[in-house]
Design an enzyme around this catalytic site. Sequence first.
Site, PDB file in Angstrom:
ATOM      1  CD  GLU A 172      -2.836  -0.939   2.457  1.00 50.56           C
ATOM      2  OE1 GLU A 172      -3.139   0.069   3.000  1.00 50.56           O
ATOM      3  OE2 GLU A 172      -3.872  -1.848   1.708  1.00 50.56           O
ATOM      4  CD  GLU A 293      -3.700  -6.030   3.082  1.00 51.59           C
ATOM      5  OE1 GLU A 293      -4.859  -5.290   3.617  1.00 51.59           O
ATOM      6  OE2 GLU A 293      -3.186  -5.665   3.389  1.00 51.59           O
TER       7      GLU A 293
END
Length: 513
Positions: A172, A293
Amino acid sequence: MKSTYSYDKLFKIGDVDPKVWSSFTEHLGRSIYGGIYDPDKDFSDKDGFREDVKKEVKNLNLGVIRYPGGNFVSNYNWKDGIGPKKDRKKTMEFAWSSIETNQFGIDDFCQWAEEVGVEPMIAVNLGTGDIRSAAELVEYCNHDHGTYWSDLRIKNGHRKPYNIKYWCLGNEMEGDWQAGHMSAEDYAKKAREAAKMMKWVDKSIKLVACGSSYEMLPTYLEWDRIIMKSLYPYVDYISTHNYNMNSNQGTLNFLSSWKQLDQHIKNTKNALNYAQSLQKKDRDKDIKICLDEWNVWNFQDIKLDSLDDLNGMTTFELTSAKKWEEHPAILQEKYSLLDALTVGGLGITILNNTDTVEIACLAQLLNVIAPITTNEDGQLLKQTIYYPFELLSKYGRGTVLEPQVTGDTQHTDYGDLPVIESATIYDSDKNQVKVFALNTDTKNTSHLSLNIANLGDLKLTKHVTLTGDDLEARDTFDEPNKVIPKDLDVADSDSNDITLPKASWNLLVFDVK
């Protein structure tokens, strides 16, 4: 309400890769400490691994488990977690404002992964870490012997290399909350150089570029366009993340949020197609998506009103722990039947995108937004979302067929969608057809008609349903079986008229005559 799904076995979406049913565990809360690792307890083995957790993880038959993060990895030095445990130092863990004891590290994880029969997928620190440290980690894990880091692994008690195949280039990195957050241009440069060095150590490894995570960020998809323009020749996957949150949008919209994930995946695929068109030497290279995820996450423990609040956020404010505790009990989401039905719908979407998604990790596995919860007394609880994920992993293997759908629809924030969302798999090895179906009608039963050309007659042999009158019902340590799947009688069932209970997620197994 009725929906008809028609198929021809000649028209398929794709074959399900075993890594589609994978998971993720991070040095966050009690995911590792108290989840995987709980030493000096009667319910743990000689290495400190919880026996009950090992048993349940084996049962899930996972493809890979991603480790050690997550936000954690962007401020983690893997070298702090190797060697004699008595010599490992405690450090500040900045992502979640905790104290990391470093009593569990890469050697411990790889040993545990081997014992539970899963393949590790390791993320390297491209936030505060450097490219040399990333290459040294590959050397430590994968080089046989004769160098400083490989010989140190042997000295630490692990003669054979781990031969880890899958590696994530950060986590991220487009998010302001990430340690070492950087622009797409800067990430592309760093990731490219890390990829080069890591493959110099072991050219056989597969690399996952850190793609756009969340749609509310101003860089969404533009990030992918920029990084993949230069990273395309160096990587094998691009990652994306997706969490679905029931933020007062209404039950029907939450049940229908599988459509949001479907569009999210297709957006990433479009970005990949664009990047591929710009390549001169690698136009035949087919990069897949690593959805590393995904889950329902209602942020019960974070001061967050909606996912839109992530935009510009630099730190997370938790409600259940003070700063600088050791493995505090944070983000221990309590999942409802409604959450489980939604997770089941998201799993259907993953199946219906198997031409694009090759790896998908339910985030996370233990205690933190997880299907499995443990306590300090040695008890283990399967939360409601465990059950659709378990059935997907067990039965969601084979060739996913392309549907033609007709029938009743309902109006949602995502448009007019079929009342029944379904995915159908043909398993040629077992000569079976397996159907997963979500009935989003919360008031009435619905009817599913299944027509598959070129297969012959279908005989329904199994119908498992997850349903109930109370959509907010939860499994607890005191009532562990409040929400569990049930087998229905299939004696008189007809593949042209299968009744699905209201607000239900279903598994149907047919033998092909």
